[in-house]
Structure formats: structure tokens, C-alpha cells
Design an enzyme around this catalytic site. Structure first.
Site, PDB file in Angstrom:
ATOM      1  N   HIS A 243      40.888  36.543  38.843  1.00 24.09           N
ATOM      2  CA  HIS A 243      41.286  35.791  40.021  1.00 24.09           C
ATOM      3  C   HIS A 243      42.859  35.368  39.776  1.00 24.09           C
ATOM      4  O   HIS A 243      43.116  35.493  38.547  1.00 24.09           O
ATOM      5  CB  HIS A 243      40.339  34.802  39.707  1.00 24.09           C
ATOM      6  CG  HIS A 243      40.460  33.405  41.022  1.00 24.09           C
ATOM      7  ND1 HIS A 243      41.521  32.766  41.174  1.00 24.09           N
ATOM      8  CD2 HIS A 243      39.533  33.345  42.084  1.00 24.09           C
ATOM      9  CE1 HIS A 243      41.325  31.859  42.172  1.00 24.09           C
ATOM     10  NE2 HIS A 243      40.224  32.187  42.757  1.00 24.09           N
TER      11      HIS A 243
ATOM     12  N   ASP B 293      37.404  32.455  31.896  1.00 18.81           N
ATOM     13  CA  ASP B 293      37.200  31.818  33.156  1.00 18.81           C
ATOM     14  C   ASP B 293      35.746  31.945  33.580  1.00 18.81           C
ATOM     15  O   ASP B 293      35.396  32.951  33.795  1.00 18.81           O
ATOM     16  CB  ASP B 293      37.915  32.701  34.052  1.00 18.81           C
ATOM     17  CG  ASP B 293      37.624  32.109  35.567  1.00 18.81           C
ATOM     18  OD1 ASP B 293      36.804  31.278  35.943  1.00 18.81           O
ATOM     19  OD2 ASP B 293      38.402  32.852  36.557  1.00 18.81           O
TER      20      ASP B 293
END
Length: 417
Positions: free
Chosen positions: A134, A211
Site C-alpha cells: 500500500h 503493516d
């Protein structure tokens, strides 16, 4: 093998129809049709237990936390710090000192980038990210590279969306200072081999930032078992409120890091000559925190654990398998991301139809999916596509939702020929 209807609706230990009654928003209609919510990867819906916990706090206990001697401040502080302990248990951290409340995953990663990496790294040092990341796990490290002169390396994937572990290992060297990877790809659903990634990085003396935004709602996360140095996630993907998230960091690393922001409860003493800083975790929590958000996050964790994270994962896995099989029967549909180990995401394209147009037709049919590059533009470039449509499942989804998605895609096929 395709899941049967009964398997898809009834995961082990879950009464999905009862679960659905916990989410008032699912009673809504969109364009005259029952809402089919397949966008939990962007933000999950909230159960009544979370809504009530936030309302109860806001109605009866709201005050600012810490330093207040009056009853409401003490009640708010107890609720806020109780939420921190709840998070610690949920991810099996050693201490509440390792739990930093932030706005979300993005802020958590930026905190590590600016407080851990920026003061330490220099020209010649290297940071490794994966090609699945991301933007929130790419851009903060690019900023560090610009600020320090260090270099960003990219661990590759294949066209199926699989992380190429052996190629990653080849990138590791004494110059590697930090590895930042997603636990689960938000765009494709690929589950990365985080434990192996961590072990390989540690063998070269590098720290690892994970993440976990797409992992925590769908699988059991034990930060000590993973061995990672930092782990970040957001409340709003875990059936909790927006504006609240968590940075887990190993205590010895957090202790060694300077504050990122100044003011509020992160200080002990202030004079015009010198300021002394508070200890963990307050050192990284400048200003008034999102107290009701923390309360809601704790309630969300209670809710998830009451259902059983393994039961949730099994239920969602059946839905993903069913959706994958059914979508492949539709002419012109291509599944994007076919790694054998995936979480609750199915990304796809329809031949001759832009994903945004596809999303508009699906919305007209009451089906909510996410369309676009999913904040993963380098990944889309690698795959040679501008965007995908993404159906992401939560605990409240059913086999009926899969059937509604398939029917809506059939309607789109008719519209666009």
C-alpha cells in the site's frame, strides 16, 4: 472445491444470521435493494456492541484523560488505559508500554519512519519493501530516503501476486537496515510469510515493520510469535471506529526513539531552556487522544473474540473460495491475484469495462465494492492494469451476498454488452 451454501453461510461455531443482526446498517436499502456490503477491506461496519460502548462513554464518562483528579477524568482515564491493556492482550504484546495509540496504520508507519529510521539511517543504508505494498508503506520510506540518502529496494512478486521469498533473501545484506512489508495485501489478499521474512531480516541485523491493517480482522496475530519489531493496524478495519489505530513496538526500540510530536501528555517538565519527556507510551501520544475511539476499539476486540477469530477466518475463507469459483464462470471476468494463500479479498476485472464503470453498475444493484488502484499504483503497473474491482468480505457476509455480486455482474455484462 466450491463451498456449499450451508458451508458458506454457517462457518464453524458461527450463527451468521445472528451476527448480521448485530450490524444495524445491514438493514439499509440502496437504490431500493438490500445493501450487500463487500468493502470491509476499506472499512468494516460496526456492531451494536461497539456503537453502544462509544455512546456510553460519550454520554456518561467523557472527559480528558490523565492529570485530572475529578471523577469523570478518572473514569475516562481508566477506560482509555483499559483499552490499551485490551490491545496488548489481543496481539500478545509483553507490556502496555509497547502499545501506542495513533490515528491509524498510516500514522503508525510514519511515526516509525520519522522517529526510528530518519535519525539513524544514512547514505549507503538500504530499506526493503515488497512490490505488494500500500502507498502508506512505500511513501514514508521514500521520504526517509530523500531525507537521509539511503536507498529503497523492492522485493519482487510474480503475476499471481505471490511474494518471491528467495528473491527477497538475495536483496538482504549488511546494508539492509529495515524491511517493511504488509501482512496481507490490501489489493490482492495475498498473505505474506511474515515469520520467515522477519527471521531472514533479523539474520542480517535489520528491523522489520509489518503493516497489519488487513490481517488483524481476519486472523490471529501474535506479535511475539511473529518476532516483528513494529506492527501497525487500524481500528476501522477491525469493526471499530475510524481515527484510532495501534503501533506496537518492541519496548527497547521505542525507548531509544525520540518523540515524533511535541505537546500535551508526552512531556514531564517544560522550561524555555529544556523539556524532559514522559516515558512510554505517553512519549508518542502528544495532545488529547481519541478516547472514544480507543473505547470502541476495545469493544470491537471483545466482539471479535466472542465470535472466535478462527471461526471468522474459516467462514471468510469459504466465501472467498465460493466467490472465486462463481466469478470465474462469468464471461470476461479475470481474477487478479491468485496466490494459493489468501485472505478475504477477491480482486477482478471485466473485459471491456473500466472498474469504475463496473462499480457504478454494482452500486445501482445495491452491491458495494471498492474500485480503483487501491492505493497500490506500483502493483497495478506491474500487473499491467489501471485498476481492479475488489470484493472484500467480513464476518457478516453470506453466500447470498456472493450470489448478489454474481447477479449484479451479470447485469453489468448485459449493460456493457
Amino acid at each position: 472445491m466450491a463451498a456449499t451454501a450451508s458451508q458458506a453461510v454457517q462457518g464453524p461455531g458461527l450463527d451468521i444470521e445472528r451476527v448480521r443482526r448485530d450490524f444495524p446498517i445491514l438493514d439499509r436499502t440502496i437504490n431500493g435493494r438490500p445493501l450487500v456490503y463487500l468493502d470491509s477491506g476499506a472499512s468494516s461496519q460496526r456492531p451494536k456492541a461497539v456503537l453502544r460502548a462509544v455512546e456510553e462513554y460519550e454520554t456518561n464518562s467523557h472527559s480528558n484523560v490523565h492529570r485530572g483528579v475529578h471523577a469523570l477524568s478518572q473514569a475516562a482515564t481508566e477506560a482509555f488505559e483499559g483499552a490499551r491493556e485490551r490491545v496488548r492482550r489481543f496481539i500478545n504484546a509483553r507490556s502496555t508500554k509497547e502499545i501506542i495509540f495513533v490515528r491509524g496504520t498510516t500514522e503508525a508507519i510514519n511515526l516509525v519512519a520519522q522517529s526510528y529510521a530518519r535519525p539513524r539511517f544514512k547514505a549507503g543504508d538500504e530499506i526493503i519493501v515488497s512490490a505488494l505494498e500500500h502507498h502508506s508503506n512505500i511513501v514514508p520510506w521514500q521520504l526517509v530516503c530523500e531525507q537521509t540518502g539511503c536507498t529503497l529496494k523492492v522485493a519482487p512478486i510474480n503475476k499471481r501476486g505471490e511474494f518471491l521469498f528467495d528473491e527477497y533473501v538475495k536483496l538482504l545484506s549488511p546494508r539492509t537496515k529495515l524491511v517493511a512489508v504488509a501482512h496481507v495485501s490490501n489489493a490482492l489478499g495475498t498473505i505474506l510469510p511474515v515469520k520467515r521474512i522477519v527471521d531472514a531480516a533479523h539474520a542480517h541485523g535489520a528491523v522489520v515493520v509489518v503493516d497489519g491493517a488487513q490481517a488483524v480482522p481476519h486472523s490471529h496475530v501474535d506479535v511475539r510469535a511473529l518476532g516483528c519489531d513494529f506492527y501497525a493496524f487500524s481500528g476501522h478495519k477491525l469493526y471499530g471506529p475510524t481515527g484510532i489505530g495501534v503501533l506496537y513496538g518492541r519496548e527497547e526500540l521505542l525507548e531509544s526513539m525520540p518523540p515524533w510530536q511535541g505537546g500535551g501528555d508526552m512531556i514531564l517538565t517544560v522550561s524555555f531552556e529544556k523539556t524532559t519527556y514522559n516515558g512510554l507510551p505517553a512519549k508518542f501520544e502528544a495532545g488529547t487522544p481519541n478516547i472514544s475511539g480507543a473505547v470502541g476499539l476495545a469493544a470491537a476486540m471483545d466482539y471479535v473474540e466472542s465470535l472466535g477469530i478462527d471461526a471468522i477466518a474459516a467462514h471468510e475463507h469459504r466465501l472467498v473460495e465460493l466467490a472465486t469459483v462463481e466469478l470465474q464462470k462469468i464471461p470476461g471476468i479475470q481474477i487478479i491475484g491468485t496466490a494459493p494463500i489468501k485472505a478475504s479479498i477477491v480482486s477482478f476485472t471485466m473485459e471491456g469495462v473500466h472498474p469504475h464503470d463496473l462499480g457504478t453498475i454494482l452500486d445501482h444493484e445495491g452491491v458495494a465494492v471498492r474500485t480503483g488502484h487501491h492505493c497500490a499504483m506500483p502493483l497495478m503497473t506491474f500487473l499491467g492494469i489501471p485498476a481492479t474491482a475488489r470484493a472484500s468480505f467480513g464476518v457478516y457476509n453470506t453466500e447470498r451476498d456472493v450470489a448478489s455480486l454474481v447477479a449484479a455482474l451479470g447485469k453489468a455484462r448485459e449493460v456493457f454488452g
